[in-house]
Scaffold this motif. Structure first.
Motif, short mmCIF file in Angstrom:
data_model
loop_
_atom_site.label_atom_id
_atom_site.label_comp_id
_atom_site.label_asym_id
_atom_site.label_seq_id
_atom_site.Cartn_x
_atom_site.Cartn_y
_atom_site.Cartn_z
N ALA A 110 0.83 -1.21 0.00
CA ALA A 110 0.00 0.00 0.00
C ALA A 110 0.86 1.25 0.00
N ALA A 111 1.98 1.19 0.72
CA ALA A 111 2.86 2.35 0.79
C ALA A 111 3.48 2.67 -0.56
N ALA A 112 3.71 1.62 -1.35
CA ALA A 112 4.27 1.84 -2.69
C ALA A 112 3.36 2.69 -3.55
N ARG A 113 2.07 2.71 -3.19
CA ARG A 113 1.12 3.56 -3.90
C ARG A 113 0.86 4.87 -3.15
N GLY A 114 1.64 5.11 -2.08
CA GLY A 114 1.50 6.34 -1.33
C GLY A 114 0.42 6.31 -0.28
N TYR A 115 -0.06 5.13 0.10
CA TYR A 115 -1.13 5.01 1.08
C TYR A 115 -0.55 4.75 2.47
N ARG A 116 -1.24 5.28 3.45
CA ARG A 116 -0.89 5.00 4.83
C ARG A 116 -1.89 3.98 5.36
N THR A 117 -1.42 2.92 5.98
CA THR A 117 -2.30 1.83 6.40
C THR A 117 -2.37 1.75 7.92
N LEU A 118 -3.60 1.65 8.42
CA LEU A 118 -3.85 1.46 9.85
C LEU A 118 -4.58 0.14 10.05
N ALA A 119 -4.47 -0.39 11.25
CA ALA A 119 -5.16 -1.62 11.61
C ALA A 119 -6.31 -1.29 12.56
N VAL A 120 -7.37 -2.09 12.50
CA VAL A 120 -8.53 -1.92 13.36
C VAL A 120 -8.79 -3.25 14.06
N LEU A 141 17.60 28.68 -2.06
CA LEU A 141 18.02 29.68 -1.06
C LEU A 141 19.09 29.12 -0.13
N GLY A 142 19.55 27.90 -0.41
CA GLY A 142 20.60 27.31 0.42
C GLY A 142 20.08 26.67 1.68
N VAL A 143 18.78 26.45 1.79
CA VAL A 143 18.20 25.83 2.97
C VAL A 143 17.86 24.38 2.64
N ARG A 144 18.52 23.45 3.31
CA ARG A 144 18.25 22.03 3.11
C ARG A 144 16.98 21.65 3.86
N VAL A 145 16.03 21.05 3.17
CA VAL A 145 14.77 20.63 3.78
C VAL A 145 14.85 19.15 4.12
N LYS A 146 14.50 18.81 5.35
CA LYS A 146 14.49 17.41 5.78
C LYS A 146 13.10 17.09 6.30
N MET A 147 12.45 16.13 5.65
CA MET A 147 11.08 15.74 6.00
C MET A 147 11.10 14.78 7.18
N LEU A 148 10.25 15.05 8.16
CA LEU A 148 10.11 14.18 9.32
C LEU A 148 8.68 13.65 9.37
N THR A 149 8.54 12.34 9.57
CA THR A 149 7.21 11.77 9.63
C THR A 149 7.21 10.53 10.51
N GLY A 150 6.09 10.30 11.16
CA GLY A 150 5.93 9.09 11.95
C GLY A 150 5.50 7.91 11.10
N ASP A 151 5.24 8.14 9.81
CA ASP A 151 4.81 7.06 8.93
C ASP A 151 5.93 6.04 8.70
N ALA A 152 5.53 4.88 8.23
CA ALA A 152 6.51 3.86 7.88
C ALA A 152 7.41 4.35 6.75
N LEU A 153 8.58 3.73 6.65
CA LEU A 153 9.56 4.16 5.66
C LEU A 153 9.00 4.11 4.25
N ALA A 154 8.25 3.10 3.92
CA ALA A 154 7.73 2.97 2.56
C ALA A 154 6.82 4.13 2.19
N VAL A 155 5.94 4.54 3.11
CA VAL A 155 5.04 5.67 2.85
C VAL A 155 5.85 6.95 2.68
N ALA A 156 6.82 7.13 3.56
CA ALA A 156 7.65 8.34 3.49
C ALA A 156 8.43 8.40 2.18
N LEU A 157 8.95 7.27 1.73
CA LEU A 157 9.70 7.24 0.48
C LEU A 157 8.82 7.62 -0.70
N GLU A 158 7.60 7.11 -0.72
CA GLU A 158 6.69 7.41 -1.83
C GLU A 158 6.38 8.91 -1.87
N THR A 159 6.10 9.50 -0.72
CA THR A 159 5.82 10.93 -0.67
C THR A 159 7.05 11.74 -1.03
#
Length: 836
Positions: free
Chosen positions: A451-461, A496-514
């Motif tokens: 699911a992450a490969a398609r950019g989806y975030r998955t939760l369990a119920v 502008l010389g500012v390096r942007v670093k994305m931080l997320t609690g999502d799994a690595l696969a979701v973060a990579l896709e985004t």
């Protein structure tokens, strides 16, 4: 919870009992509290009741006590600059120079008036900005939940508080449990557990838990006499103050050495000591930054006002200055890079569960009043699929909000006489709570990765009966699309010389896709950094980190700073507060909690990164204006002190009088306030306050101007008869220093050729007025100022123009290219990225 009878709103009801002491509030039963406040917990107050109660109790605020403006004005006569002028006045009176006494007194008063006026205007800007940064409250009125500014609360309002909120008034807890941080009120760092019936004091911070309550006291009547903490006004010392302090210290040393030499020579030559003291003090004063506080305050205030117009609120004036040096920006993914508008895109039931089972359990583990994007997505999906239409009535029993440690939310509900435990959250966390073992966990991980490969975030119920182990019902995929402008804005920040670093609690696969879609392809797990050696290498190659817990952000900021980076951090939650406080530039996003806003130095009013670009550009603009002031101040101080000292050694005369030097200092220093409005092109790269090379350029320019001024004095001495006419000598030197001051700042405002940018109209008007007024004063017969022939005045002006804008400007450009490569690169120039 208790509910008053239906006639509790009837006319003739007893007055609201909001004047009870704090102890009484805590002991009165909940039902009695509703009766005293005449409010229905199910509907809240009506609009008419709110209006009536506000007439009686006013707004929920404590009016700040302000210092008396007269005392603030009198304070302008206290300080180094004021003491110097007052000492000169005393010496002038002692020597019987009453005309000097009157003029210096007038300068002292005008100095105080200008400083007081400008600071009042700046304070007005800050006050207007702070009004836009308000603590908010979730309140039930007219049967609907809504969000309003906390100052609009009245006794009897039913409110909801969550983790990260600042308690907006004294609130009696009706349902729920929570842990409060009351350190802002009591000074104790320990947390206090609160249960139903307890009073939550205004200004406390909810660290864990949530619940509903009723406002019992507001404004000045609250337990601690305060409403909320609107802005935590940390006032750290500005970086520029440290720089200026060092510069002024060395200027005093240089001027002191020169004046010591002059004093010794004067004693040897038998000059009257008392007549020298006023001039020596005035020359020493040339190193004092008379207009510095006003110039900085005005520059920061104007910059903050411009930022507010573009959706950036600053909680302290120095925030924009800090942004000029920022070279790394850590940003949240959700809500900053993405839309923060989650929708359920796919439901995967497991074993014997159905889609309705999954959605209903997920919705029951959600709360609409929390306005959480995940909760709202589940509730919307459940409503759209009508999953509750054919189910028996369900009664909520308790709700445990999302906990960063357990990574799930839970709720206890009652249906058909039995209690059900429902939960939703991170797949592995929920699966482990259901007792699943590694083989099954690995299968779930594979589904999450797909699911992450398609950019989806998955939760369990999951759902269980009572205290039994819950059963995993299924997986739900959510999608939060990137903002349409995210990729372009990140590219702009990189430019502008500012390096942007994305931080997320999502799994690595979701973060990579985004990350791949927005130009941040190299995302790593934060676990690779924590405890690893050579963290600088990991930071250098990473565009962001996944599986980040809130407390990890603080560690990341500290590591980046240890690697020599000036770090910015965006955040929205209570757990982000330490990182926001630690970062040089703490930025609370538009949806941030009150605690995050209090810890940050900047608050965004619009979603996304657009306003951060404005913050960086405005910060660098302010930096360039301040740097211009530093360069000009150093070079002109060297010019005035060395010129007078060397001229005295050579000629045996003071080439300017005490009066004319004071007049010059006043005219030129306060004209430089207009630098705060000058047109400036921000640089392409982050700035730095390691400005030794800039100081070196300033010293060389000062030495060049001293040589040029002495050469012009020699011409006047030998050709214009200045050797035998002291008043003409004073006027000649006064005009020369005046014109050098005017033209030198025109050159100093640019790191490249002076014509590269057009000065602002205000700046040019101030310099023109400076030159015109100064010249006019030499024509009215003031003491020590004898009018000169018009051709001499023109000759002095032309000489200063050629020296400053042709000779010295060439020297400046060559020195900058040699000592400060890239100093002339601005936004209109080629893009440059600093190597990491």
């Amino acid at each position: 919870m208790g509910t008053p009878p239906d006639d509790s709103h009837a006319s003739g009801a007893p007055p609201i009992q909001t004047d009870v002491v704090p102890g009484d509030i805590a002991t009165v039963p909940v039902a009695s509290t509703f009766a005293d406040l005449r409010v229905n917990a199910g509907t809240g107050l009506t609009s008419s009741e709110v209006s009536a109660r506000r007439e009686t109790y006013g707004f929920n605020e404590v009016v700040d006590k302000k210092g008396h403006p007269v005392l603030k004005f009198l304070g302008k006569f206290w300080g180094i600059s004021a003491w110097m002028l007052e000492l000169i006045m005393a010496l002038s009176a002692l020597l019987g120079n009453y005309s000097d006494l009157a003029v210096v007194g007038a300068l002292l008063v005008i100095n105080a008036v200008l400083g007081f006026t400008q600071e009042r205007r700046a304070a007005g800007v800050v006050k207007a900005l702070r009004k836009r940064l308000q603590v908010s409250a979730r309140v039930r009125r007219d049967s609907n939940w809504q969000t309003i500014p906390a100052r609009e609360l009245v006794p009897g309002d039913v409110v909801r508080v969550r983790t990260g909120d600042i308690i907006p008034a004294d609130v009696k807890l009706l349902e729920g449990a929570m842990s409060l941080d009351q350190s802002a009120l009591t000074g104790e760092a320990t947390e206090t557990d609160m249960e139903t019936g307890d009073v939550l004091p205004s200004g406390s911070i909810v660290r864990r838990g949530e619940g509903n309550g009723v406002v019992v006291l507001t404004g000045a009547q609250t337990l601690f006499g305060r409403t909320t903490i609107l802005v935590r006004e940390a006032q750290p010392k500005l970086h520029i103050e440290t720089v200026i302090a060092g510069i002024v210290r060395w200027l005093f040393i240089i001027v002191g050495l020169l004046l010591s030499a002059v004093l010794i020579l004067s004693l040897i030559r038998g000059a009257p000591l008392l007549e020298m003291i006023p001039l020596l003090l005035v020359l020493l004063m040339s190193a004092v930054p008379v207009a510095l506080p006003v110039m900085f305050t005005v520059s920061m205030a104007l910059g903050s006002k411009e930022l507010a117009r573009r959706g950036v609120l600053v909680t302290r004036l120095s925030a924009a200055e800090d942004a000029a040096t920022m070279d790394v920006l850590c940003v949240d993914k959700t809500g900053t890079i993405t839309m923060n508008q989650l929708t359920v895109t796919e439901v995967t039931p497991l074993e014997h569960a159905t889609k309705a089972d999954v959605l209903s359990a997920g919705a029951l583990a959600s709360r609409e009043s929390n306005q959480d994007p995940i909760d709202l997505a589940f509730l919307a999906a459940a409503t759209a699929n009508r999953v509750f239409d054919d189910l028996p009535a369900i009664t909520p029993v308790s709700f445990a909000p999302f906990d960063a440690k357990t990574r799930r939310t839970e709720a206890l509900v009652e249906q058909n006489g039995r209690r059900l435990r429902v939960m939703k959250g991170a797949v592995r966390a929920v699966a482990e709570a259901c007792g699943l073992k590694p083989p099954a966990l690995e299968a779930l991980d594979a589904r999450v990765s797909a699911a992450a490969a398609r950019g989806y975030r998955t939760l369990a119920v999951a759902r269980g009966v009572g205290e039994n182990t819950p059963v995993l019902l299924g997986l739900v995929s959510l999608y939060d699309p990137p903002r349409p402008d995210a990729a372009q804005l990140i590219a702009t920040l990189h430019g502008l010389g500012v390096r942007v670093k994305m931080l997320t609690g999502d799994a690595l696969a979701v973060a990579l896709e985004t990350g791949r879609g927005i130009g941040l392809p190299n995302i790593r797990r934060v676990a690779e950094v924590k405890g690893a050696c050579g963290t600088a290498d990991l930071f250098t190659g990473a565009d962001g980190f996944a599986e980040v817990y809130p407390e990890d952000k603080y560690i990341l900021v500290r590591n980046l700073q240890a690697a020599g980076r000036v770090t910015g951090m965006t955040g929205d939650g209570v757990n982000d507060a330490p990182a926001l406080r630690q970062a040089e530039v703490g930025i609370a996003v538009s949806t941030a909690t009150d605690v995050a806003k209090g810890a940050a130095s900047v608050v965004l009013t619009d979603a996304g990164l657009t306003n951060i670009v404005a913050l960086v550009e405005q910060g660098r603009t302010i930096y360039q204006r301040i740097l211009t002031w530093i360069i000009n101040k150093i070079s002109r101080t060297i010019l005035k002190a060395a010129f007078v000292a060397i001229a005295f050694v050579v000629t045996g005369k003071f080439v300017v009088s005490a009066f004319t030097m004071l007049l010059l200092v006043f005219l030129t220093d306060f004209a430089k306030i207009s630098l705060s409005t000058d047109n400036v092109r921000p640089s392409r790269n982050p700035e730095t306050w390691h400005i030794n090379r800039f100081i070196g350029v300033s010293v060389l320019l000062g030495i060049a101007m001293v040589a040029e001024a002495l050469f012009l004095l020699w011409i006047g001495w030998t050709r214009f008869g200045l050797a035998t006419n002291d008043e003409a000598l004073h006027t000649f030197s006064f005009l020369m220093l005046l014109y050098f001051a005017v033209f030198s700042v025109v050159s100093a405002r640019e790191r490249s050729w002076f014509w590269s940018t057009l000065p602002s109209k205000t700046f040019m008007a101030a310099l023109t007025a400076d030159a015109v007024v100064g010249t006019a004063l030499t024509l009215v017969g003031l003491k020590h100022l004898q009018s000169l022939p018009w051709w001499q005045v023109i000759a002095v002006g032309a000489y200063a123009l050629i020296a400053c804008l042709i000779i010295n400007d060439t020297v400046k450009v060559l020195m900058f290219r040699w000592l400060v490569p890239g100093a002339g690169a601005r936004l209109t120039g080629p893009k440059a990225m600093p190597a990491e």
